[in-house]
Scaffold this motif. Structure first.
Motif, PDB file in Angstrom:
ATOM      1  N   PRO A   1      42.735  34.346  48.219  1.00 19.76           N
ATOM      2  CA  PRO A   1      42.023  34.892  49.323  1.00 19.76           C
ATOM      3  C   PRO A   1      42.159  36.167  49.399  1.00 19.76           C
ATOM      4  N   GLY A   2      41.457  36.932  48.641  1.00 17.21           N
ATOM      5  CA  GLY A   2      41.635  38.672  48.697  1.00 17.21           C
ATOM      6  C   GLY A   2      43.068  39.217  47.947  1.00 17.21           C
ATOM      7  N   LEU A   3      43.290  38.583  46.956  1.00 18.53           N
ATOM      8  CA  LEU A   3      44.458  39.090  46.202  1.00 18.53           C
ATOM      9  C   LEU A   3      44.334  40.720  45.797  1.00 18.53           C
ATOM     10  N   PRO A   4      45.358  41.559  46.444  1.00 17.95           N
ATOM     11  CA  PRO A   4      45.101  42.868  46.177  1.00 17.95           C
ATOM     12  C   PRO A   4      45.359  43.265  44.622  1.00 17.95           C
ATOM     13  N   VAL A   5      44.434  43.915  44.446  1.00 15.98           N
ATOM     14  CA  VAL A   5      44.098  44.515  42.783  1.00 15.98           C
ATOM     15  C   VAL A   5      44.340  45.935  42.626  1.00 15.98           C
ATOM     16  N   LEU A   6      45.304  46.503  42.184  1.00 15.72           N
ATOM     17  CA  LEU A   6      45.135  47.956  42.198  1.00 15.72           C
ATOM     18  C   LEU A   6      44.606  48.713  41.016  1.00 15.72           C
ATOM     19  N   VAL A   7      43.777  49.324  41.107  1.00 14.71           N
ATOM     20  CA  VAL A   7      42.891  50.068  40.191  1.00 14.71           C
ATOM     21  C   VAL A   7      42.224  51.310  40.515  1.00 14.71           C
ATOM     22  N   THR A   8      42.032  51.955  39.234  1.00 14.04           N
ATOM     23  CA  THR A   8      41.415  53.395  39.196  1.00 14.04           C
ATOM     24  C   THR A   8      39.960  53.414  39.897  1.00 14.04           C
ATOM     25  N   PRO A   9      39.187  54.387  40.266  1.00  9.18           N
ATOM     26  CA  PRO A   9      37.873  54.311  40.521  1.00  9.18           C
ATOM     27  C   PRO A   9      36.922  53.848  39.276  1.00  9.18           C
ATOM     28  N   ALA A  10      37.381  54.336  38.394  1.00 12.20           N
ATOM     29  CA  ALA A  10      36.673  53.831  36.997  1.00 12.20           C
ATOM     30  C   ALA A  10      36.860  52.407  36.656  1.00 12.20           C
ATOM     31  N   MET A  11      38.051  51.788  36.879  1.00  8.97           N
ATOM     32  CA  MET A  11      38.192  50.598  36.751  1.00  8.97           C
ATOM     33  C   MET A  11      37.607  49.633  37.604  1.00  8.97           C
ATOM     34  N   ALA A  12      37.529  50.059  39.003  1.00 11.68           N
ATOM     35  CA  ALA A  12      36.710  49.465  39.927  1.00 11.68           C
ATOM     36  C   ALA A  12      35.367  49.249  39.693  1.00 11.68           C
ATOM     37  N   THR A  13      34.897  50.698  39.282  1.00 10.17           N
ATOM     38  CA  THR A  13      33.461  50.381  38.841  1.00 10.17           C
ATOM     39  C   THR A  13      33.069  49.329  37.624  1.00 10.17           C
ATOM     40  N   PHE A  14      34.080  49.301  36.716  1.00 16.72           N
ATOM     41  CA  PHE A  14      33.723  48.450  35.795  1.00 16.72           C
ATOM     42  C   PHE A  14      33.819  46.988  36.277  1.00 16.72           C
ATOM     43  N   LEU A  15      34.795  46.668  37.080  1.00 18.10           N
ATOM     44  CA  LEU A  15      34.883  45.312  37.599  1.00 18.10           C
ATOM     45  C   LEU A  15      33.663  44.720  38.372  1.00 18.10           C
ATOM     46  N   THR A  16      33.323  45.819  39.238  1.00 21.73           N
ATOM     47  CA  THR A  16      32.270  45.624  40.154  1.00 21.73           C
ATOM     48  C   THR A  16      30.636  45.618  39.511  1.00 21.73           C
ATOM     49  N   SER A  17      30.662  45.759  38.197  1.00 20.39           N
ATOM     50  CA  SER A  17      29.496  46.182  37.489  1.00 20.39           C
ATOM     51  C   SER A  17      29.278  44.894  36.575  1.00 20.39           C
ATOM     52  N   HIS A  18      30.331  44.134  36.385  1.00 19.81           N
ATOM     53  CA  HIS A  18      30.140  43.082  35.213  1.00 19.81           C
ATOM     54  C   HIS A  18      30.539  41.844  35.729  1.00 19.81           C
ATOM     55  N   GLU A  19      29.861  40.738  35.310  1.00 18.67           N
ATOM     56  CA  GLU A  19      30.385  39.653  35.734  1.00 18.67           C
ATOM     57  C   GLU A  19      31.324  38.999  34.552  1.00 18.67           C
ATOM     58  N   PRO A  20      32.224  38.147  34.870  1.00 16.92           N
ATOM     59  CA  PRO A  20      32.481  37.361  36.072  1.00 16.92           C
ATOM     60  C   PRO A  20      33.168  38.043  36.953  1.00 16.92           C
ATOM     61  N   TRP A  21      33.589  39.378  36.614  1.00 12.37           N
ATOM     62  CA  TRP A  21      34.693  40.181  37.483  1.00 12.37           C
ATOM     63  C   TRP A  21      33.933  40.311  38.862  1.00 12.37           C
ATOM     64  N   ARG A  22      32.723  40.648  38.807  1.00 11.66           N
ATOM     65  CA  ARG A  22      31.932  41.278  39.923  1.00 11.66           C
ATOM     66  C   ARG A  22      32.143  39.998  41.052  1.00 11.66           C
ATOM     67  N   THR A  23      31.800  38.719  40.836  1.00 13.86           N
ATOM     68  CA  THR A  23      31.680  37.858  41.592  1.00 13.86           C
ATOM     69  C   THR A  23      33.151  37.506  42.171  1.00 13.86           C
ATOM     70  N   LEU A  24      34.171  37.668  41.562  1.00 14.27           N
ATOM     71  CA  LEU A  24      35.684  37.463  42.027  1.00 14.27           C
ATOM     72  C   LEU A  24      35.719  38.547  42.857  1.00 14.27           C
ATOM     73  N   VAL A  25      35.182  39.658  43.096  1.00 12.08           N
ATOM     74  CA  VAL A  25      35.488  40.690  44.029  1.00 12.08           C
ATOM     75  C   VAL A  25      34.461  40.566  45.029  1.00 12.08           C
ATOM     76  N   THR A  26      33.109  40.245  44.875  1.00  8.71           N
ATOM     77  CA  THR A  26      32.324  40.039  46.154  1.00  8.71           C
ATOM     78  C   THR A  26      32.594  38.665  46.752  1.00  8.71           C
ATOM     79  N   GLY A  27      32.978  37.513  45.966  1.00 12.18           N
ATOM     80  CA  GLY A  27      33.249  36.291  46.541  1.00 12.18           C
ATOM     81  C   GLY A  27      34.598  36.382  47.298  1.00 12.18           C
ATOM     82  N   GLY A  28      35.323  37.283  47.324  1.00  6.44           N
ATOM     83  CA  GLY A  28      36.483  37.471  48.085  1.00  6.44           C
ATOM     84  C   GLY A  28      37.715  37.068  47.468  1.00  6.44           C
TER      85      GLY A  28
END
Ligand SMILES: [Zn+2]
Ligand SMILES: [Zn+2]
Length: 264
Positions: A95-122
């Motif tokens: 449930p909401g594990l904190p993941v520390l990232v740069t803005p560019a890494m955050a963009t990568f994760l939220t732009s590609h599956e399956p990482w995007r769902t790990l974020v949007t799904g909480g």
């Protein structure tokens, strides 16, 4: 803090899938220690930080209970973040594990599956920025030059005492190298390759890394305890009995191995 080396290899480990280098063969028959993808566990007085979550995370975490308090990611090459899948709903379903990232890494994760769902799904909660206070530690992400086809790359500084720098293209491309390494008590540094001709059939200009002998020469007078890590499956340092391992030891450097612990 107490640091445990969860993995000491380049992204693809030792033995590497499909590889038949003598070091791979030796690791396969267990004549050499096997190595998993580069990662550190940092235990502070109040919590646990996982530095990089690579493809070998399940095996690396097998002896541990619970979850890290936070994950810190250096970049988006396969050996450094793909273990995030184990926090998804098929696995730990955090449930909401904190993941520390740069803005560019955050963009990568939220732009590609399956990482995007790990974020949007909480399952994961991205903490975006270069300075963080988490698990009783101060964590700084320090940009370093490294192939940036998916994201930028950072070194991780914990409490200005530990530096984790698994991937860098060259020391010359990072003018701050000597100062940043000198400012830490222990530094785990990129030791991917020993020599330029180590990977037959592959142009090493396409996969630049500092060569270990150059690293040893540059930082030989630094008081920092330097631990060489992120070893490619072709690097003779994978063999603790090699002449190269003796050479770096004589120069005052250490070579990381899976399970190594360091107190800072
Ligand atoms: Zn890597
Ligand atoms: Zn990389």
């Amino acid at each position: 803090m107490r640091v445990t080396v969860l993995g000491s290899a380049q992204d693809a480990g030792l033995p590497q899938v499909g590889a038949d280098h003598p070091l791979d063969e030796a690791a396969r028959r267990r004549a050499l220690p096997r190595r998993t993808a580069s990662s550190l566990l940092v235990e502070t007085a109040t919590g646990r930080l996982l530095l990089d979550a690579g493809p070998d995370l399940r095996q690396q975490w097998a002896d541990r209970r619970g979850l890290p308090d936070a994950v810190v990611l250096t970049h988006a090459h396969m050996g450094h973040y793909t273990g995030l899948v184990h926090f998804g709903e098929e696995g730990a379903n955090t449930p909401g594990l904190p993941v520390l990232v740069t803005p560019a890494m955050a963009t990568f994760l939220t732009s590609h599956e399956p990482w995007r769902t790990l974020v949007t799904g909480g399952c994961l909660r991205l903490s975006v920025g270069f300075d963080h206070d988490v698990a009783g530690a101060s964590v700084r992400l320090i940009p370093v030059p490294h192939r940036g086809e998916h994201s930028d790359t950072v070194a991780v500084s914990v409490d200005d005492a530990l530096l984790y720098l698994p991937d860098i293209d060259s020391w010359d491309a990072w003018p701050d190298a000597l100062e940043v390494i000198s400012d830490h008590r222990v530094a785990f540094c990129d030791a991917t390759f020993w020599s330029d001709d180590e990977v037959p059939g592959r142009d090493q200009a396409q996969i630049p890394h500092p060569l270990v002998p150059d690293t040893v020469t540059r930082f030989t007078d630094v008081a920092t305890r330097i631990v060489l890590t992120h070893l490619n499956h072709t690097n003779p340092l994978c063999d603790p009995a090699s002449p190269e391992a003796a050479e770096v030891a004589a120069a005052g450097f250490e070579v990381a191995f899976d399970g190594m612990t360091v107190s800072i």
